[in-house]
Scaffold this active site. Structure first.
Site, PDB file in Angstrom:
ATOM      1  CG  HIS B 198      55.950  56.746  41.375  1.00 52.16           C
ATOM      2  ND1 HIS B 198      56.487  57.825  42.032  1.00 52.16           N
ATOM      3  CD2 HIS B 198      55.030  57.255  40.530  1.00 52.16           C
ATOM      4  CE1 HIS B 198      55.916  58.935  41.596  1.00 52.16           C
ATOM      5  NE2 HIS B 198      55.024  58.617  40.684  1.00 52.16           N
ATOM      6  CB  CYS B 199      50.715  54.521  43.069  1.00 59.40           C
ATOM      7  SG  CYS B 199      49.072  54.096  42.501  1.00 59.40           S
ATOM      8  N   PRO B 200      51.069  56.058  39.913  1.00 58.26           N
ATOM      9  CG  PRO B 200      50.929  55.451  37.676  1.00 58.26           C
ATOM     10  CD  PRO B 200      51.354  54.957  38.999  1.00 58.26           C
ATOM     11  N   GLY B 203      49.631  59.573  42.368  1.00 59.97           N
ATOM     12  CA  GLY B 203      50.549  60.672  42.126  1.00 59.97           C
ATOM     13  C   GLY B 203      51.660  60.768  43.142  1.00 59.97           C
TER      14      GLY B 203
END
Lengths: 144, 479
Positions: B198-200, B203
């Site tokens: 999950h790449c912040p 997003g």
């Protein structure tokens, strides 16, 4: 309204049970369903017909996910256009999915509906299962 | 048995008049929330009752994770840097060097922004949750295992993939056995196929459907960053010629100083990330598998990656140029009236009448039977859209984020996800930093406060080594 009521009864048979044909992961993550014949269908359907249906579905999904020149070309072209081409073009996978939907409708009409069964397109279940709905035996006055 | 008369079911005749879409549809999801409880006046689309933590815009065409992370920051940094580049550096370089520079910069910029938006707004490969019937069927199977001599622990299933034993875990949230390479993202509360991380920054989760966008984004971003860095250095060097000095050059072109700082600190981490992902693509691995060491044979057994084609070229082609799978969550499909079935369909503009008729066959025929079963789990889940979460609750692995204004945001939550959902004690061995501010912080790991109760972690020992190893390995050919 009495006619409507009974007509509804006739046209909407009760669901007796549902059978779920699970995915077969022995070849990896490609979409493939198990061809094992569920015991609940033994009284309604031929094993061979069932296997043929599932095998055809498997072949169609394999065709959708096939890695070949055409899919690579599509992929490279998409990459060069920053993938904007996906917004305008229908992908090969989507075309095959339409084919699968037609096949399932056809199978339902010809084979499954006459036996009180209904195949649900796996795409509606997230490609997890092939759901076969078994409808109640509504034979009226069959004297059994 | 065969001579009993089965009710021939004609799916066409059973089609109840499906609700026609009204001429106008509310584009914003917030307006629908009030109508959720009572009878909806207009047919609702499936995205409105989507159980995961996602946000939908443009009537379901665009989707994001609920926590959009630092996507605005990513976009802002890219826009600001490129803006400064075009304003301060391009004019000088066009005169003194070549006029190709703005074109190259411009096309790289456009490429980067498009792929970033596509990574953020595309469904990463979310698996829709199991319908209640499916869940019940699986529960039955779990409670009555087959007569095998070896009974694996409950809620796991073993399959043989290319002669490799792979354990499939049961997802309690989605109520199904996860397919291979699928993982449940706790931030988005969805099972994602071929889950990478999950790449912040983006997003969103990175999974099967948007991995190629993500890879193209980071590769083009590395080119862009390196290009801007090179141009700015050249610009300042040219200005400082003739004994004028660097300070003079910086005074004349202050924007270049900002660009220099941003680019200098980002280029290493982005190049490292691109290199790492190139390695993953070539070996057909995901970040998740790499972190967990699923195929590294650490147990001493002979484990190999069963998904790899054993050929770098074929692996790359498969991952990046393979057929684009469809979205399994039919965001824009209409819910059957009076029914909140968790059906999913192809995300294309097909008239959904044929498929809906089949749904109606099942549901209309079983109104009494299934209504209560199917309605309850879905309507009670709160509709997640329209509530931007201000608080980012990622406390953990990213060391490099501490220098940022929003220190609680983390980078790759792949490891975090693993610990939360599986509750195992694997140390966080790897972090992918995409910090644009400090690369040095990535290599020494300050230990932020861990809010995650599940995992006793040993960040210091584990974190640096693997990331260092990877970065070292990937840096070598790049320098």
């Amino acid at each position: 309204m009495a006619e409507t009521h009974s007509l509804q009864d006739l046209q909407q048979p009760a669901v007796s049970s549902k059978v779920f044909v699970q995915r077969d992961y022995s070849s990896g993550t490609i979409c493939k369903f198990q061809t094992k014949f569920p015991s609940e269908l033994e009284s309604r359907l031929d094993k061979q017909q069932f296997e043929e249906t599932i095998q055809t579905l498997n072949n169609l999904y394999a065709e959708a996910e096939k890695l070949g020149g055409k899919s690579y070309f599509e992929g490279c072209l998409a990459c060069l256009t920053a993938y904007t081409i996906f917004l305008c073009m229908e992908t090969h996978y989507e075309k095959v999915l339409k084919k699968i939907a037609r096949y399932i409708k056809d199978q339902n009409e010809k084979i499954y509906a006459p036996r009180g069964l209904l195949l649900t397109d796996p795409i509606e279940r997230g490609l997890r299962v092939v759901e076969i709905t078994i409808f109640e035996d509504r034979s009226i006055g069959s004297g059994r | 048995m065969k001579n009993c008369e089965y009710q021939q079911i004609d799916p066409q005749t059973l089609q109840t008049p499906t609700p026609t879409p009204p001429p106008h549809l509310h584009g914003k999801e917030s307006k629908q929330r009030e109508e959720e409880e009572e009878e909806p006046k207009r047919p609702r689309r499936k995205w409105e009752v989507f159980p995961g933590k996602n946000r939908f815009y443009c009537d379901g065409r665009i989707m994001l994770a609920r926590q959009s992370g630092v996507l605005p920051l990513t976009l802002g940094l890219i826009l600001v840097t490129c803006g400064l580049f075009f304003v301060f550096d391009c004019p000088f370089l066009v005169i003194h060097l070549t006029s190709c520079i703005p074109f190259i910069g411009g096309s790289l910029f456009v490429f980067v922004v498009i792929t970033l938006l596509q990574t953020s707004f595309t469904d990463p490969g979310i698996l829709p949750r199991a319908t209640p019937d499916e869940a019940a069927d699986i529960e039955k199977q779990i409670d009555n295992p087959g007569n095998s001599s070896y009974r694996p622990p409950p809620r796991t299933k073993e399959v043989l993939i290319n002669q490799q034993v792979v354990k499939l875990k049961y997802c309690f949230t989605c109520k199904m056995f996860r397919p291979p390479r699928t993982s449940h993202c706790s931030l988005c509360d969805n099972c994602v196929e071929r889950f990478d991380h999950h790449c912040p920054w983006v997003g969103n989760c990175v999974g099967k459907r948007n991995y190629r966008f993500f890879y193209t984004f980071i590769v083009s971003l590395s080119f862009l960053t390196a290009f801007i860095f090179g141009c700015v250095t050249t610009h300042l060097a040219l200005r400082a010629q003739g004994g004028k000095g660097l300070v003079f050059a910086l005074q004349e072109s202050p924007g270049s100083a900002v660009e220099l700082v941003i680019c200098f600190f980002s280029v290493w981490s982005i190049l490292g990330l691109s290199g790492f992902h190139t390695y993953l693509v070539a070996s057909n691995l995901t970040t998740n598998e790499d972190i967990k060491g699923s195929w590294s044979g650490k147990g001493g057994e002979d484990v190999t990656n069963p998904y790899s084609h054993k050929n770098i070229f074929i692996n790359c082609c498969t991952v990046l140029c393979g057929p684009m799978p469809p979205s399994l969550i039919d965001r824009r499909g209409f819910l059957p009236s009076d029914e909140s079935a968790q059906t999913s369909g192809v995300d294309i503009e097909l008239p959904s009448a044929p498929s809906k008729s089949e749904i109606n066959v099942c549901t209309q025929g079983t109104k009494g039977l299934l209504e209560s079963a199917t309605r309850s789990p879905l309507i009670t889940t709160s509709c997640p859209q329209g509530k931007p979460q201000a608080a980012h609750t990622c406390p953990d692995i990213s060391p490099a984020m501490n220098s940022d204004p929003s220190p609680e945001v983390s980078t790759s939550c792949g490891a975090r996800h693993i610990m939360i959902s599986h509750g195992d004690t694997s140390p966080q061995r790897h972090t992918k930093t995409r910090s644009k501010r400090s690369k040095r912080a990535a290599l020494h790991i300050p230990n932020p406060a861990f809010d995650v109760p599940v995992s006793p972690t040993s960040p210091d020992a584990g974190l640096g080594s693997k990331s260092g190893a990877h970065k070292g390995a990937s840096f070598a050919p790049l320098h």
